[in-house]
Scaffold this motif. Structure first.
Motif, PDB file in Angstrom:
ATOM      1  N   LYS A  33       0.800  -1.217   0.000  1.00  0.00           N
ATOM      2  CA  LYS A  33       0.000   0.000   0.000  1.00  0.00           C
ATOM      3  C   LYS A  33       0.834   1.268   0.000  1.00  0.00           C
ATOM      4  CE  LYS A  33      -3.614  -2.410  -0.171  1.00  0.00           C
ATOM      5  NZ  LYS A  33      -4.627  -2.528   0.872  1.00  0.00           N
ATOM      6  N   MET A  34       2.105   1.186   0.430  1.00  0.00           N
ATOM      7  CA  MET A  34       2.992   2.347   0.388  1.00  0.00           C
ATOM      8  C   MET A  34       4.397   1.912   0.773  1.00  0.00           C
ATOM      9  SD  MET A  34       4.106   3.390   3.656  1.00  0.00           S
ATOM     10  CE  MET A  34       4.278   5.163   3.459  1.00  0.00           C
ATOM     11  N   ALA A  35       5.361   2.804   0.523  1.00  0.00           N
ATOM     12  CA  ALA A  35       6.736   2.549   0.949  1.00  0.00           C
ATOM     13  C   ALA A  35       7.394   3.859   1.359  1.00  0.00           C
ATOM     14  CB  ALA A  35       7.540   1.880  -0.156  1.00  0.00           C
ATOM     15  N   PHE A  36       8.086   3.811   2.502  1.00  0.00           N
ATOM     16  CA  PHE A  36       8.940   4.921   2.922  1.00  0.00           C
ATOM     17  C   PHE A  36      10.279   4.794   2.206  1.00  0.00           C
ATOM     18  CE2 PHE A  36       6.245   4.124   6.690  1.00  0.00           C
ATOM     19  CZ  PHE A  36       5.700   5.386   6.875  1.00  0.00           C
ATOM     20  N   VAL A  37      10.818   5.922   1.743  1.00  0.00           N
ATOM     21  CA  VAL A  37      12.108   5.935   1.048  1.00  0.00           C
ATOM     22  C   VAL A  37      12.974   7.033   1.655  1.00  0.00           C
ATOM     23  CG1 VAL A  37      13.311   6.200  -1.151  1.00  0.00           C
ATOM     24  CG2 VAL A  37      11.034   5.142  -1.104  1.00  0.00           C
ATOM     25  N   TYR A  38      14.186   6.673   2.099  1.00  0.00           N
ATOM     26  CA  TYR A  38      15.127   7.647   2.649  1.00  0.00           C
ATOM     27  C   TYR A  38      16.470   7.480   1.948  1.00  0.00           C
ATOM     28  CZ  TYR A  38      11.450   7.982   6.053  1.00  0.00           C
ATOM     29  OH  TYR A  38      10.221   8.150   6.628  1.00  0.00           O
ATOM     30  N   SER A  39      17.072   8.600   1.571  1.00  0.00           N
ATOM     31  CA  SER A  39      18.234   8.531   0.686  1.00  0.00           C
ATOM     32  C   SER A  39      19.252   9.609   1.016  1.00  0.00           C
ATOM     33  CB  SER A  39      17.780   8.693  -0.765  1.00  0.00           C
ATOM     34  OG  SER A  39      17.164   9.963  -0.940  1.00  0.00           O
ATOM     35  N   GLY A  40      20.413   9.499   0.356  1.00  0.00           N
ATOM     36  CA  GLY A  40      21.459  10.500   0.479  1.00  0.00           C
ATOM     37  C   GLY A  40      21.296  11.612  -0.532  1.00  0.00           C
ATOM     38  N   VAL A  41      21.721  12.804  -0.152  1.00  0.00           N
ATOM     39  CA  VAL A  41      21.592  13.957  -1.055  1.00  0.00           C
ATOM     40  C   VAL A  41      22.485  13.824  -2.282  1.00  0.00           C
ATOM     41  CG1 VAL A  41      20.912  15.569   0.764  1.00  0.00           C
ATOM     42  CG2 VAL A  41      23.342  15.245   0.262  1.00  0.00           C
ATOM     43  N   GLN A  42      23.414  12.868  -2.262  1.00  0.00           N
ATOM     44  CA  GLN A  42      24.317  12.692  -3.402  1.00  0.00           C
ATOM     45  C   GLN A  42      23.574  12.234  -4.655  1.00  0.00           C
ATOM     46  OE1 GLN A  42      24.533  11.258  -0.358  1.00  0.00           O
ATOM     47  NE2 GLN A  42      26.658  10.930   0.284  1.00  0.00           N
ATOM     48  N   TYR A  43      22.439  11.587  -4.492  1.00  0.00           N
ATOM     49  CA  TYR A  43      21.707  11.029  -5.632  1.00  0.00           C
ATOM     50  C   TYR A  43      20.857  12.089  -6.341  1.00  0.00           C
ATOM     51  CZ  TYR A  43      22.535   6.156  -4.076  1.00  0.00           C
ATOM     52  OH  TYR A  43      23.091   4.955  -3.727  1.00  0.00           O
ATOM     53  N   ASP A  44      20.598  11.828  -7.609  1.00  0.00           N
ATOM     54  CA  ASP A  44      19.518  12.508  -8.320  1.00  0.00           C
ATOM     55  C   ASP A  44      18.228  11.823  -7.856  1.00  0.00           C
ATOM     56  OD1 ASP A  44      17.411  12.915 -10.285  1.00  0.00           O
ATOM     57  OD2 ASP A  44      18.942  13.740 -11.619  1.00  0.00           O
ATOM     58  N   GLN A  45      17.447  12.515  -7.054  1.00  0.00           N
ATOM     59  CA  GLN A  45      16.297  11.875  -6.412  1.00  0.00           C
ATOM     60  C   GLN A  45      15.227  11.462  -7.417  1.00  0.00           C
ATOM     61  OE1 GLN A  45      16.685  11.140  -3.220  1.00  0.00           O
ATOM     62  NE2 GLN A  45      18.607  12.289  -3.201  1.00  0.00           N
ATOM     63  N   LYS A  46      15.073  12.198  -8.487  1.00  0.00           N
ATOM     64  CA  LYS A  46      14.076  11.827  -9.496  1.00  0.00           C
ATOM     65  C   LYS A  46      14.458  10.515 -10.165  1.00  0.00           C
ATOM     66  CE  LYS A  46      12.336  16.483 -10.436  1.00  0.00           C
ATOM     67  NZ  LYS A  46      12.126  17.545 -11.458  1.00  0.00           N
ATOM     68  N   GLU A  47      15.734  10.339 -10.456  1.00  0.00           N
ATOM     69  CA  GLU A  47      16.184   9.079 -11.044  1.00  0.00           C
ATOM     70  C   GLU A  47      15.996   7.928 -10.063  1.00  0.00           C
ATOM     71  OE1 GLU A  47      20.137   9.188 -12.540  1.00  0.00           O
ATOM     72  OE2 GLU A  47      19.768  10.847 -13.930  1.00  0.00           O
ATOM     73  N   LEU A  48      16.326   8.168  -8.812  1.00  0.00           N
ATOM     74  CA  LEU A  48      16.178   7.156  -7.772  1.00  0.00           C
ATOM     75  C   LEU A  48      14.728   6.715  -7.656  1.00  0.00           C
ATOM     76  CD1 LEU A  48      17.467   5.690  -5.200  1.00  0.00           C
ATOM     77  CD2 LEU A  48      16.554   7.635  -3.925  1.00  0.00           C
ATOM     78  N   LEU A  49      13.814   7.665  -7.540  1.00  0.00           N
ATOM     79  CA  LEU A  49      12.399   7.359  -7.340  1.00  0.00           C
ATOM     80  C   LEU A  49      11.784   6.701  -8.573  1.00  0.00           C
ATOM     81  CD1 LEU A  49      11.557  10.663  -5.508  1.00  0.00           C
ATOM     82  CD2 LEU A  49      11.396   8.392  -4.489  1.00  0.00           C
TER      83      LEU A  49
END
Length: 388
Positions: A33-49
């Motif tokens: 039904k959903m997922a929490f996602v936490y990441s480093g600022v080093q990534y391009d977040q749009k590509e990651l998501l």
């Protein structure tokens, strides 16, 4: 039955990292039904998501950048070129409405709009059983006011987006948007148990005073009519150098300030972040003239041991078996703990065993205590348990 699964990656490529982490949680995709996602600022977040969404099509995602890493059952996960952690929640009986947007108008107006969007996405006009919020540091209390206008006082949890150097590089996101200045929420509808333990876990000293002057909500100018930094130095014995400008941020990790709620059930921590030339103090959350502020005290050992103690308290609040844990841990506390971070992982595992969890490191923490109002603070823990 609630099924919670976590995944992580430190792949240097954002898309590859997203795919690797998503594949680790994909087995329960049918009822996800959903997922929490936490990441480093080093990534391009749009590509990651986008990469995560490609593996988990139709699953709402929400989260933010985390300070230096995340912790799951596999330990502290971090990388110089980036990191990502996912916690997915699957339950055929669970309903979740996720929404987010960049700030439009005031923070309060944005909070109201996002809450209305979340209700629409959940397919209901009823208030949720509880909700999650992510926002940037700065106006958290006002985003919350806007949400409350729509759904009333509903228990909540969450934290503020963080970066690795307090450089304003943080981002928050859903699968539909990425922004540095805005709001994301997840409204949860379920008949399963839920509990939150919200605490600074500091000791209260006998040094306290009345706030007599504040500027722009978060600049503490005077305590008892005395310049705030001067009063803080009197209380702590700190040298001028120790509390000048950004030095105060690190010094105050074990000597923060606190404000009590109206019943005395909760002391919300206020993190002194910058000692200004005019002897005022920039603080991480809102303050009000005419209220008392208390000097709190702690130690690095206490920061670590409080994780286990807080989880034991949380377990005592649950009426039923725990299916998963969402743990919001202040980034400032994590900085104070430094290279002893593996001791935090050990504290979690000792307290909860094999229960799946994710811990993010934030620049602001949200929760509530007993019958008090939802509250935003700093240097705090907001630990949440979901019933199985």
């Amino acid at each position: 039955m609630l099924k919670v699964k976590t995944g992580a990656s430190v792949n240097t490529n954002a898309a590859a990292a997203g795919k690797e982490a998503a594949l680790q949680v994909k087995e329960n995709a049918a009822d996800m039904k959903m997922a929490f996602v936490y990441s480093g600022v080093q990534y391009d977040q749009k590509e990651l998501l986008a990469a995560i969404a490609a593996e988990l099509p139709g699953v709402p995602l929400i989260g933010n950048t985390s300070f230096t890493g995340v912790i799951t059952q596999d330990g502290f996960i971090s990388g110089e070129d980036g990191f990502v952690g996912i916690m997915a929640m699957s339950d055929e009986a669970l309903k979740v409405g996720v929404a987010g947007m960049a700030k439009e108008g005031t923070a309060r107006e944005t909070g109201k709009k996002v809450a209305e969007m979340a209700l629409k996405n959940a397919g209901t006009d009823a208030a949720p059983d509880y909700f999650y919020m992510t926002a940037p540091p700065g106006e958290e209390e006002f985003y919350l006011k806007g949400i409350t206008e729509v759904i009333g006082r509903v228990p909540f949890f969450g934290g503020s987006a963080a970066d690795n150097a307090i450089a304003g590089e943080w981002l928050l996101y859903t699968d539909q948007m990425v922004t540095a200045d805005g709001l994301g929420v997840a409204f949860f509808y379920t008949d399963k148990p839920f509990a939150n333990k919200y605490t600074g876990a500091y000791g209260e000293t006998d040094k306290m005073g009345i706030i007599t002057k504040v500027a722009q909500n978060r600049t503490l100018q005077e305590i008892d009519g005395i310049p705030a930094l001067e009063k803080y130095r009197q209380w702590t014995g700190a040298s001028k150098e120790q509390v000048t400008e950004g030095n105060l941020l690190a010094y105050s990790i074990t000597n923060p300030l606190g404000v009590k709620d109206r019943m005395g059930d909760l002391i919300a921590i206020r993190h002194p972040m910058n000692g200004n030339a005019d002897d005022s103090i920039n603080v991480g959350n809102n303050l009000a003239v005419g209220t008392a502020v208390i000097l709190m005290e702690g130690s690095v050992d206490g920061l670590i041991s409080s994780v286990g103690k807080t989880l034991e308290d949380l377990k005592g609040r649950m009426n039923g078996e725990i299916g998963g844990l969402h743990l919001v841990h202040c980034g400032g506390r994590r900085a104070g703990i430094d290279n002893r971070i593996d001791e935090v992982t050990a504290q979690v595992k000792k307290a909860v065993g094999d229960i799946p969890f994710i811990m993010e490191f934030t620049f602001g923490e949200y929760g509530y205590e007993d019958d008090g109002c939802n509250t935003c603070g700093g240097l705090m823990l907001s630990f949440t348990a979901f019933g199985k």
